[in-house]
Design a protein around this motif. Structure first.
Motif, short mmCIF file in Angstrom:
data_model
loop_
_atom_site.label_atom_id
_atom_site.label_comp_id
_atom_site.label_asym_id
_atom_site.label_seq_id
_atom_site.Cartn_x
_atom_site.Cartn_y
_atom_site.Cartn_z
N THR A 1 -7.18 -3.32 8.28
CA THR A 1 -7.96 -2.23 7.67
C THR A 1 -7.82 -0.94 8.47
O THR A 1 -7.83 0.15 7.90
CB THR A 1 -9.45 -2.62 7.56
OG1 THR A 1 -9.92 -3.03 8.85
CG2 THR A 1 -9.66 -3.73 6.56
N LYS A 2 -7.70 -1.05 9.81
CA LYS A 2 -7.56 0.15 10.64
C LYS A 2 -6.29 0.91 10.28
O LYS A 2 -6.31 2.14 10.10
CB LYS A 2 -7.54 -0.23 12.11
CG LYS A 2 -7.43 0.96 13.05
CD LYS A 2 -7.44 0.52 14.52
CE LYS A 2 -7.30 1.73 15.45
NZ LYS A 2 -7.29 1.30 16.88
N GLU A 3 -5.18 0.18 10.14
CA GLU A 3 -3.91 0.82 9.80
C GLU A 3 -3.94 1.42 8.38
O GLU A 3 -3.43 2.51 8.14
CB GLU A 3 -2.76 -0.18 9.91
CG GLU A 3 -2.45 -0.62 11.33
CD GLU A 3 -3.34 -1.76 11.81
OE1 GLU A 3 -4.31 -2.10 11.11
OE2 GLU A 3 -3.05 -2.30 12.89
N LEU A 4 -4.59 0.69 7.44
CA LEU A 4 -4.70 1.21 6.08
C LEU A 4 -5.61 2.44 6.05
O LEU A 4 -5.35 3.40 5.31
CB LEU A 4 -5.24 0.12 5.15
CG LEU A 4 -5.30 0.47 3.65
CD1 LEU A 4 -3.93 0.88 3.13
CD2 LEU A 4 -5.83 -0.71 2.84
N SER A 5 -6.66 2.44 6.87
CA SER A 5 -7.54 3.62 6.98
C SER A 5 -6.76 4.84 7.44
O SER A 5 -6.94 5.95 6.93
CB SER A 5 -8.69 3.34 7.95
OG SER A 5 -9.54 2.33 7.49
N GLN A 6 -5.88 4.63 8.42
CA GLN A 6 -5.06 5.74 8.93
C GLN A 6 -4.10 6.23 7.84
O GLN A 6 -3.85 7.43 7.71
CB GLN A 6 -4.28 5.28 10.16
CG GLN A 6 -5.16 5.02 11.38
CD GLN A 6 -4.42 4.39 12.54
OE1 GLN A 6 -3.31 3.88 12.37
NE2 GLN A 6 -5.03 4.40 13.71
N LEU A 7 -3.57 5.29 7.06
CA LEU A 7 -2.63 5.65 6.00
C LEU A 7 -3.31 6.50 4.92
O LEU A 7 -2.73 7.46 4.42
CB LEU A 7 -2.06 4.37 5.38
CG LEU A 7 -0.86 4.50 4.44
CD1 LEU A 7 0.35 5.06 5.18
CD2 LEU A 7 -0.53 3.14 3.82
N LEU A 8 -4.56 6.15 4.59
CA LEU A 8 -5.30 6.85 3.54
C LEU A 8 -6.15 8.00 4.09
O LEU A 8 -6.69 8.78 3.31
CB LEU A 8 -6.21 5.87 2.80
CG LEU A 8 -5.53 4.71 2.07
CD1 LEU A 8 -6.57 3.79 1.44
CD2 LEU A 8 -4.56 5.22 1.00
N ALA B 1 0.83 -1.20 0.00
CA ALA B 1 0.00 0.00 0.00
C ALA B 1 0.87 1.26 0.00
O ALA B 1 0.62 2.21 -0.75
CB ALA B 1 -0.91 0.00 1.22
N ARG B 2 1.92 1.26 0.83
CA ARG B 2 2.82 2.42 0.88
C ARG B 2 3.53 2.59 -0.47
O ARG B 2 3.78 3.71 -0.91
CB ARG B 2 3.83 2.25 2.00
CG ARG B 2 3.23 2.38 3.40
CD ARG B 2 4.32 2.54 4.47
NE ARG B 2 3.74 2.69 5.78
CZ ARG B 2 3.58 1.70 6.66
NH1 ARG B 2 3.96 0.47 6.32
NH2 ARG B 2 3.06 1.91 7.84
N CYS B 3 3.87 1.48 -1.09
CA CYS B 3 4.52 1.53 -2.40
C CYS B 3 3.58 2.18 -3.42
O CYS B 3 3.99 3.04 -4.20
CB CYS B 3 4.90 0.12 -2.85
SG CYS B 3 5.75 0.06 -4.44
N GLY B 4 2.30 1.78 -3.40
CA GLY B 4 1.33 2.36 -4.32
C GLY B 4 1.15 3.85 -4.13
O GLY B 4 1.05 4.61 -5.11
N LEU B 5 1.16 4.29 -2.87
CA LEU B 5 1.01 5.72 -2.59
C LEU B 5 2.25 6.52 -3.01
O LEU B 5 2.16 7.71 -3.31
CB LEU B 5 0.75 5.94 -1.10
CG LEU B 5 -0.62 5.51 -0.58
CD1 LEU B 5 -0.68 5.63 0.93
CD2 LEU B 5 -1.73 6.35 -1.22
#
Length: 331
Positions: free
Chosen positions: A173-180, A69-73
């Motif tokens: 999902t919680k960590e990905l929510s925080q990332l996005l 996910a971080r790579c995509g961002l």
């Protein structure tokens, strides 16, 4: 079986970004069965399945499976100046989505992207056609996050996603929510980015005002070495739009036709050659990946009548489009 490809230049970016996250590039490449020598090449293609394996290995090597996910961002939008040029002529979000789909497939083939309207919301739905051949959960997260970043870049700080959907089960999902900075829901029917329908009516000219575009386009043209590649990248949306004249392309770049022709000649090519190459690639993709008739494909590619398309295709590939389609599908 259709083999979907990923650009080696984009792979180099991926590996560099993953290494910046503290991951061992050699272990990742070995896990994905990718030769390190490929990263020294400046052009070429690699199987999408190997890139998907690389993303999976990256998530497994991370403390939390968010490396993909971080790579995509973090992945740079390939040729941002080109993206601006193509977007500026788009009349609405639906046209922009089709243009983005063409850009995504130029970098990583086998990418499906569609816009679905439902009530006050719209969904940009995303999938990979090779996902049935391998577990591609990490690859989906990477590409979906890259698309998320693309929307942010296109529409600016005022754009907000309502939700992000993941097809697969994901325990972070919680960590990905925080990332996005956006709610993420897993186990959905499709991978998607959900946002307000008011964005469906935004035109490309509103996203990139004409004066800013001309300045950006001119600067891009002056500093870009691979001008032929840049023009090749914007041709698919222009072909679909039916406006492929060299005069139109020169206007998009904010230069005179003769300047554009001179720059292309210095690269050993011409606008007509690039246009023909783009039509070749699109013709093959449409024959393999769609159920469109030969007449419809001819129309989409800008040929005045199917007979002209068939003659051109025979000149390119020594087969008729129908013969090529049957051969590619194993009939």
């Amino acid at each position: 079986m259709q083999e979907y490809q990923f650009q080696l230049l984009a792979l180099k970016w991926v590996v560099d970004i993953l290494e910046q996250q503290g991951l061992d590039r050699h272990r990742l490449l070995a896990a994905a069965d990718i030769s390190p020598s490929l990263l020294r090449q400046t052009s070429g293609l690699i199987s999408q399945l190997k890139v998907a394996k690389l993303m999976t290995a990256a998530d497994r090597a991370s403390q939390q499976p968010l490396a993909s996910a971080r790579c995509g961002l973090s992945m740079p939008l390939r040729k941002q100046g080109v993206l601006a040029i193509a977007v500026q002529s788009m009349p609405n979000l639906e046209a922009m989505i089709q243009m983005l789909k063409a850009f995504l497939n130029a970098q990583s083939s086998g990418t499906d992207l569609d816009l679905v309207k439902e009530g006050d919301l719209v969904r940009a739905e995303f999938s990979l056609r090779f996902a049935d051949q391998l577990s591609c959960d990490s690859m989906h997260r990477a590409m979906l996050c890259n698309l998320f970043k693309t929307f942010q870049t296109l529409f600016g700080e005022s754009w907000r996603a309502t939700e992000v959907w993941l097809m697969h089960s994901f325990s972070h999902t919680k960590e990905l929510s925080q990332l996005l900075n956006c709610p993420v829901k897993d186990n959905k029917a499709i991978n998607a980015i959900v946002f307000e329908q008011r964005w469906a009516h935004v035109t490309g000219a509103q996203v990139y005002p004409a004066e800013a575009l001309r300045k950006q386009s001119s600067e891009t043209l002056q500093r870009l070495e691979d001008l032929d590649d840049l023009i090749y990248q914007i041709l698919p949306p222009l072909i679909y739009d039916g406006n492929t004249s060299i005069e139109h392309v020169a206007e998009l770049f904010g230069v005179h036709v003769r300047v554009l022709q001179k720059r292309l000649k210095a690269k050993g090519t011409s606008y007509s050659t690039l246009l023909e190459d783009a039509r070749k690639t699109m013709a093959v993709d449409l024959l393999v990946d769609s159920q469109l008739s030969i007449a419809d494909i001819s129309l989409q590619l800008g040929f005045k009548e199917p007979a002209i398309f068939i003659r051109s295709f025979k000149k390119w590939f020594k087969q008729t489009p129908l013969q090529w389609r049957k051969s590619a599908q194993g009939y």
